[in-house]
Design a protein around this motif. Structure first.
Motif, PDB file in Angstrom:
ATOM      1  N   LEU A 286     -15.082  13.179 -19.327  1.00  0.00           N
ATOM      2  CA  LEU A 286     -14.828  12.509 -20.592  1.00  0.00           C
ATOM      3  C   LEU A 286     -16.143  12.158 -21.262  1.00  0.00           C
TER       4      LEU A 286
ATOM      5  N   ARG B 125      -5.436  10.471 -18.695  1.00  0.00           N
ATOM      6  CA  ARG B 125      -4.300  10.963 -19.471  1.00  0.00           C
ATOM      7  C   ARG B 125      -3.747   9.913 -20.419  1.00  0.00           C
TER       8      ARG B 125
ATOM      9  N   GLU C   7      -6.527  12.537 -22.811  1.00  0.00           N
ATOM     10  CA  GLU C   7      -7.481  13.520 -22.315  1.00  0.00           C
ATOM     11  C   GLU C   7      -6.986  14.104 -20.993  1.00  0.00           C
ATOM     12  N   ASP C   8      -7.664  15.150 -20.522  1.00  0.00           N
ATOM     13  CA  ASP C   8      -7.357  15.739 -19.221  1.00  0.00           C
ATOM     14  C   ASP C   8      -8.602  16.447 -18.706  1.00  0.00           C
TER      15      ASP C   8
END
Length: 604
Positions: free
Chosen positions: A196, A124, A128-129
């Motif tokens: 990711l 995070r 991103e998540d």
């Protein structure tokens, strides 16, 4: 009590999560001769078991095979309610390989599975998540995002974990993705869909690595870090060691005050406090070393240091991971042997442990100081700049290092073939740079001190009592007339080829417990009670007694090579699991040291 198992790859944050869940209520079990470690703690009415870290359930090394066997056995047990698979959110693909294999194993044994997606704070932080709900549906087991470091989602995870463990039947996987395709292929597919992108994860890491792994800047940083490490072993531990000495001294005075004078008081002062105290004083040094190495390891730098050292050390049959144990061995061989656990290759780990005693530890310093003062003029200079005594000290350290490298090359060629064939290549994962967390580091530091005491104390006690009895009886006799002195006269022919008489033989025998005992024992035999505090005075008496240059040089080289430390023998026995190997090494280095001393005496 029902159990909750925790499984994950190395560097997944599994140990930190375990510590956050169990706090101080944990026990550690270590397998002799390997790096595998099992930790047990309690979380409410469940026992939580932190199983060994491994990348897959197909082992390449002996350590991994033992770890896999422990995981498999634990999952099959009837008292296991839940298996928690810890995943690294920043490196989902590598984590899922083991996760899918464990899920398949758990399903075969009707065990519930819960995935803990750790390091979600790092994901995070870069904006991103990860869609845990969608990932849960695909895996067929619940996935919960959390951060064991920042505690994000930890409370929710703990409550879910306990509720699943209390009613596990609804969370047994109906199927596993690893059934249809290999776990590697499935993990790649899931990581590309939910994880990711690799360039996002490596962007910051690569920019730092370009500096730290550069031939010039990286070497300077490496030397600076190693210098700080080496100095910290002495500077940070010195006040703590002084404190331990003060406590032991106070305890000895207290016992002396309540015991009658005579044999009882002498036994406690010399055998118990003198013998055990001589190794307890090194416990702070071990803990400081563990702390510094823990900082380097948890931050991710230790893997980089091992990578930089691998090429030069591999030329003599060692690994890049051997450098830290070698460096620590200049403080004390005990923590250095423990530090060798980080070497994954059994072959190179064994060679490293067997050659660590050749590093000049701090216990040799009193011996070096005395014999250098005897052999080298205090006002002498080298090249008109460097003091001759300082150059002599450097030469002794250098001789120990060169001897260790030669022995390493010999061992790498002549160790049994079955061990060499089970060896594995140098494979090193460069973990993400992270700030170390205090809780697991604290547990590791405390445990290192406790392990040292548990393993070495029994042998130290027996040897201390034995030496005390030999030196004390017959009662009222001098040291020369004691049983130990009589033994010295018997063994004098053994030391005559070294150019030494019975007094040096007795001092060498007494220094088996701890090398620094040599100075005090020799001072007593030369009629000085304060030899440790008056090295120059004792050196003068030895010079006046006529110790030749060849005998003195041979004696100091004897102490460079000889394994005159029962605590090191005890630690080697514990780490290798072989009593024969540990004592064989003691005899082997003793013979080598003796041959060197005799040859030097004859040549000079």
């Amino acid at each position: 009590m029902q159990r909750i198992l925790m499984v994950g790859k190395p560097n997944s944050g599994k140990s930190l999560l375990f510590n956050q869940l169990t706090g101080l209520r944990q026990k550690v079990a270590n397998y002799p001769g390997v790096t595998v470690e099992v930790k047990r703690g309690q979380c409410q009415d469940f026992e939580v078991v932190d199983l060994p870290g491994t990348y897959t359930l197909r082992g390449l090394s002996r350590d991994e095979e033992i770890a896999i066997k422990e995981i498999t056995t634990s999952v099959e047990r009837d008292d296991t309610s839940l298996v928690v698979c810890v995943l690294d959110a920043t490196r989902l693909e590598r984590s899922l390989v083991l996760g899918l294999q464990v899920q398949k194993l758990a399903r075969a044994n009707n065990k519930a599975v819960l995935f803990a997606l750790n390091f979600i704070d790092e994901v995070r932080r870069i904006g991103e998540d990860i869609d845990t709900e969608a990932l849960s549906k695909e895996l067929g087991s619940p996935v919960m995002a959390l951060s064991a470091r920042t505690l994000d989602g930890l409370h929710e995870f703990k409550q879910t974990m306990l509720s699943v463990a209390r009613a596990p039947s609804g969370y047994i996987p109906a199927t596993s993705l690893a059934d249809g395709e290999s776990a590697v292929n499935q993990s790649q597919a899931l990581a590309s869909k939910y994880g990711l992108h690799l360039d996002v994860v490596l962007k910051n890491q690569n920019s730092v690595d370009r500096f730290l792994l550069n031939s010039w800047t990286g070497s300077l940083v490496f030397l600076g870090v190693m210098f700080v490490l080496f100095q910290s072993i002495f500077t940070l531990a010195a006040p703590l060691m002084d404190g331990v000495e003060t406590l032991i001294g106070s305890a000895a005075e207290g016992v002396s005050a309540i015991t009658p004078e005579g044999i009882v008081t002498d036994f406690f002062n010399d055998a118990i406090f003198g013998g055990l105290g001589s190794f307890l004083v090194f416990v702070p040094q071990i803990m400081v070393l563990t702390f510094i190495i823990g900082l380097l390891e948890d931050s991710g730098y230790l893997a980089r240091a091992a990578l930089m050292c691998h090429r030069p050390l591999s030329a003599v049959g060692l690994s890049g991971r051997s450098f830290i144990p070698y460096l620590s061995g200049h403080a004390c061989a005990i923590p250095a042997i423990m530090a060798a656990r980080t070497i994954e290759s059994p072959h190179k780990r064994l060679i490293t442990m067997l050659t660590i005693p050749l590093m000049s530890c701090s216990a040799r310093l009193p011996v070096y100081a005395l014999l250098v003062a005897v052999l080298v003029p205090e006002d002498g200079t080298f090249l008109g700049i460097f003091g001759l005594q300082g150059a002599a000290f450097f030469g002794l350290y250098f001789f120990g290092i060169i001897t260790a490298l030669i022995v390493s090359q010999f061992l790498s060629r002549f160790l049994p073939r079955d061990l060499e064939e089970s060896d594995m290549p140098f494979i090193l994962e460069l973990p993400t740079y992270r700030l170390p967390h205090w809780k697991p580091l604290t547990f590791r530091v405390i445990d290192s001190g406790l392990q040292f005491v548990r393993r070495a104390a029994p042998i130290i006690f027996v040897v201390s009592v034995g030496i005390w009895i030999l030196g004390y009886f017959p009662m009222g006799s001098t040291l020369e007339d004691s049983w130990l002195g009589q033994i010295g006269h018997v063994i004098q022919p053994v030391f005559e080829p070294m150019g030494l008489d019975w007094r040096y033989g007795v001092a060498i025998l007494m220094s088996f417990l701890a090398r620094e005992v040599f100075v005090g024992a020799l001072g007593t035999l030369f009629g000085m009670d304060d030899a440790e505090d008056n090295v120059n005075g004792l050196a003068g008496r030895i010079q006046a007694d006529g110790l030749t240059t060849g005998a003195g040089l041979g004696l100091v080289l004897f102490y460079v090579v000889a394994l005159q430390c029962v605590a090191t023998v005890a630690m080697l026995k514990g780490e290798t699991g072989s009593n024969k190997l540990a004592w064989g090494l003691y005899v082997g280095y003793g013979i080598l040291a003796y041959v060197i001393a005799v040859l030097v005496n004859l040549l000079f």
